[in-house]
Structures are given as structure tokens and as C-alpha cells.
Write a protein that holds these residues in place. Sequence first.
Motif, short mmCIF file in Angstrom:
data_model
loop_
_atom_site.label_atom_id
_atom_site.label_comp_id
_atom_site.label_asym_id
_atom_site.label_seq_id
_atom_site.Cartn_x
_atom_site.Cartn_y
_atom_site.Cartn_z
N UNK A 1 -12.80 5.09 3.17
CA UNK A 1 -11.90 5.54 2.12
C UNK A 1 -12.42 4.99 0.80
N UNK A 2 -12.58 5.84 -0.19
CA UNK A 2 -13.08 5.42 -1.50
C UNK A 2 -11.91 5.15 -2.44
N UNK A 3 -12.11 4.16 -3.32
CA UNK A 3 -11.11 3.89 -4.34
C UNK A 3 -11.80 3.39 -5.60
N UNK A 4 -11.10 3.56 -6.71
CA UNK A 4 -11.60 3.17 -8.03
C UNK A 4 -10.56 2.25 -8.66
N UNK A 5 -11.04 1.19 -9.31
CA UNK A 5 -10.14 0.30 -10.06
C UNK A 5 -10.61 0.25 -11.50
N UNK A 6 -9.66 0.30 -12.42
CA UNK A 6 -10.04 0.24 -13.83
C UNK A 6 -9.67 -1.11 -14.45
N UNK A 7 -9.62 -2.12 -13.63
CA UNK A 7 -9.36 -3.49 -14.05
C UNK A 7 -9.29 -4.38 -12.84
N UNK A 8 -9.04 -5.65 -13.03
CA UNK A 8 -8.96 -6.59 -11.91
C UNK A 8 -7.72 -6.38 -11.07
N UNK A 9 -7.61 -7.12 -10.01
CA UNK A 9 -6.47 -7.02 -9.11
C UNK A 9 -6.87 -7.48 -7.72
N UNK A 10 -5.95 -7.36 -6.78
CA UNK A 10 -6.21 -7.78 -5.41
C UNK A 10 -5.62 -6.77 -4.43
N UNK A 11 -6.34 -5.69 -4.12
CA UNK A 11 -5.86 -4.73 -3.12
C UNK A 11 -5.75 -5.37 -1.74
N UNK A 12 -4.90 -4.80 -0.89
CA UNK A 12 -4.74 -5.25 0.48
C UNK A 12 -4.81 -4.05 1.42
N UNK A 13 -5.54 -4.22 2.51
CA UNK A 13 -5.56 -3.26 3.61
C UNK A 13 -5.22 -4.06 4.86
N UNK A 14 -4.26 -3.56 5.66
CA UNK A 14 -3.81 -4.36 6.79
C UNK A 14 -3.39 -3.52 7.99
N UNK A 15 -3.70 -4.04 9.15
CA UNK A 15 -3.18 -3.53 10.41
C UNK A 15 -2.04 -4.43 10.90
N UNK A 16 -1.71 -5.46 10.10
CA UNK A 16 -0.77 -6.50 10.53
C UNK A 16 0.61 -6.41 9.90
#
Length: 105
Positions: free
Chosen positions: A18-33
Motif C-alpha cells: 500500500x502506497x502513501x504520501x506524507x506532506x509533513x512529519x508524523x507517526x503513522x500506525x499499521x496494526x494487526x493488534x
Amino acid sequence: MGGDLRGLRCQRGCNDFFDFVCDGGGAPQATFCLHGGSAAWDTNLSVWEGTSLAVCEDSGCGPGADLVWPVPGFGGYRLRIGGTGGASGSYSLAVNMPSNCFLEC
């Protein structure tokens, strides 16, 4: 964590991207939990910036991976869903993106 919670529910197996674009800082999360994410097989998650591995996670909650990664600034990234030892199966991946990041699926 701010942003939208998006659930990816797929009937796919190992090596989904899966592709994604960010236009600044941050902290994405992907989880199976958490947040409704689940898989009955041994998952792993990795984030790629171009051809470079940025971060990976194999054991956030038993066989499920849970990954939070810092995004330094503007850029395109690729989230890879894989199976440890070639494992695969159906899954529901919960993704929490900061408001300045956009998932392309």
C-alpha cells in the motif's frame, strides 16, 4: 494519535503493498493488534522509502505485527504486508494515518 482510522480488509496473502504520501512529519500506525486489525497467521510489516527499508516489525502482539514509525517530512512511502516464513492468509489491517498523510489504495 491524530488522523483518520482506516481499516484495510483484504482477502489476500503475503506481499501486499500500500502506497502513501506524507506532506509533513508524523507517526503513522499499521496494526494487526488494535483498532479491529487481525490475522490468524504470522504477519510482518515493513515501510520502504524508495528502495530503502525504513523500518520493519515482526512481533507486536504474538503472531500479529504492530508498527508505528516516524515520518520525517514530505515523501512517498510503501507499506508492505508479509508473512513470516512464507505464511499468508486473510487479514484485517487497521491503519491510523496523521491528517497530513494520505493512503493510496
